[in-house]
Write a protein that holds these residues in place. Structure first.
Motif, PDB file in Angstrom:
ATOM      1  N   ARG A  39      31.205   2.936  48.165  1.00  0.00           N
ATOM      2  CA  ARG A  39      32.371   3.634  47.634  1.00  0.00           C
ATOM      3  C   ARG A  39      32.194   3.953  46.153  1.00  0.00           C
ATOM      4  NH1 ARG A  39      38.156   1.275  49.652  1.00  0.00           N
ATOM      5  NH2 ARG A  39      37.793   1.313  51.901  1.00  0.00           N
ATOM      6  N   GLN A  44      34.288   6.933  44.924  1.00  0.00           N
ATOM      7  CA  GLN A  44      35.521   6.661  45.652  1.00  0.00           C
ATOM      8  C   GLN A  44      36.213   5.449  45.050  1.00  0.00           C
ATOM      9  OE1 GLN A  44      35.120   6.534  49.944  1.00  0.00           O
ATOM     10  NE2 GLN A  44      33.309   7.843  49.886  1.00  0.00           N
ATOM     11  N   LYS A  49      42.799   1.943  51.147  1.00  0.00           N
ATOM     12  CA  LYS A  49      43.141   3.284  51.579  1.00  0.00           C
ATOM     13  C   LYS A  49      44.522   3.291  52.230  1.00  0.00           C
ATOM     14  CE  LYS A  49      38.407   4.891  52.437  1.00  0.00           C
ATOM     15  NZ  LYS A  49      37.475   5.446  53.444  1.00  0.00           N
TER      16      LYS A  49
END
Length: 266
Positions: A39, A44, A49
């Motif tokens: 990630r 990210q 999430k």
């Protein structure tokens, strides 16, 4: 996993530690660490999430109908008698998945002594939504074939539990279900359970008999009595190890308060 733990893991990776070492230090699977690092390198966020599940396709009326159906299903579940067998052994080793050791290095983990050929004992039991049978201990060096299963377990241990009449009392005293005529014995596909003499006994003794052809397929989450075996194993871990089979049998007792809570949740 909290964002703080994830950030700590990334910091250790950035300092030059390997993913394996970082996973060991935070006590988590290396696959988690790999995902976090991926990630980061893909720009990210390390935050959890948001839920990306699709909206419900059921309207309020459909949900109401399903809710009522589930209520009827609960009444059906209350008529099931769950049965199973489980082995317990002396000087059993810890489960590496369920018993993690927190340390900075794997070398800090103390070695665990185990017996090369530990003695074992097979235990049988039955539970319902409100009560439990006595535990049956299969005699040492005795194979639990169909003949033994019918004569010693079904005819004695399970039948004794089914014959209880008390509406109140402990989980080992009161009747298994409210209406014995609706009792359905749940077994798995073990050879002693599928044998003709076992099927004939169940057909003659249980009004609501399910033949082996109607039993559902294998599932690790299907039989709630598996949770009881887990509780007993944990209880043995909390006690000092028994040094012979007789002491092991004395240690294998249904721990009342925990099981009352579990049974009430079925």
């Amino acid at each position: 996993m909290s964002t703080e733990v994830r950030t700590r893991a990334i910091g250790m990776l950035a300092s030059g530690l390997t993913q394996k070492v970082v996973a060991s230090r935070i006590g988590k699977d290396i696959r988690r660490v790999k995902r976090w690092w991926k990630r980061l390198t893909s720009n990210q966020s390390l935050e959890h999430k948001p839920d990306a599940s699709r909206p419900s396709l059921l309207n309020p009326m459909a949900k109401m109908i399903i809710g009522k159906s589930l209520g009827n299903s609960v009444d059906d579940w209350k008529c099931i008698l769950w049965t199973d067998e489980s082995p317990f052994e002396l000087f059993h080793s810890s489960n590496h998945e369920n018993d993690p050791v927190w340390c900075h290095n794997s070398s800090d983990v103390l070695p665990q002594e185990t017996a090369k050929f530990p003695q074992k004992i097979m235990v049988c039991g039955m539970m319902s939504c409100q009560a439990l049978s006595e535990l049956h201990f299969v005699r040492p060096k005795r194979t639990m074939n169909a003949s033994y299963y019918v004569s010693e377990i079904l005819t004695k241990t399970y039948k004794d539990a089914l014959n209880r009449k008390r509406k109140t009392g402990t989980i080992l005293e009161k009747r298994m279900i409210a209406d014995p005529l609706k009792a359905t014995l749940m077994q798995d596909g073990a050879p002693p359970h599928r044998a003709n003499i076992t099927q004939d006994w169940c057909k003659n003794q249980l009004p609501n008999f399910w033949a082996k052809e109607k039993w559902p397929g294998n599932s690790p989450d299907l039989n709630p009595i598996d949770n009881l075996w887990s509780i007993l194993n944990q209880r043995l871990d909390d006690l000092s190890q028994s040094n012979n089979l007789e002491n092991l049998k004395k240690s294998l007792k249904w721990p009342g308060p925990t099981l009352i809570h579990l049974v009430s949740r079925i």
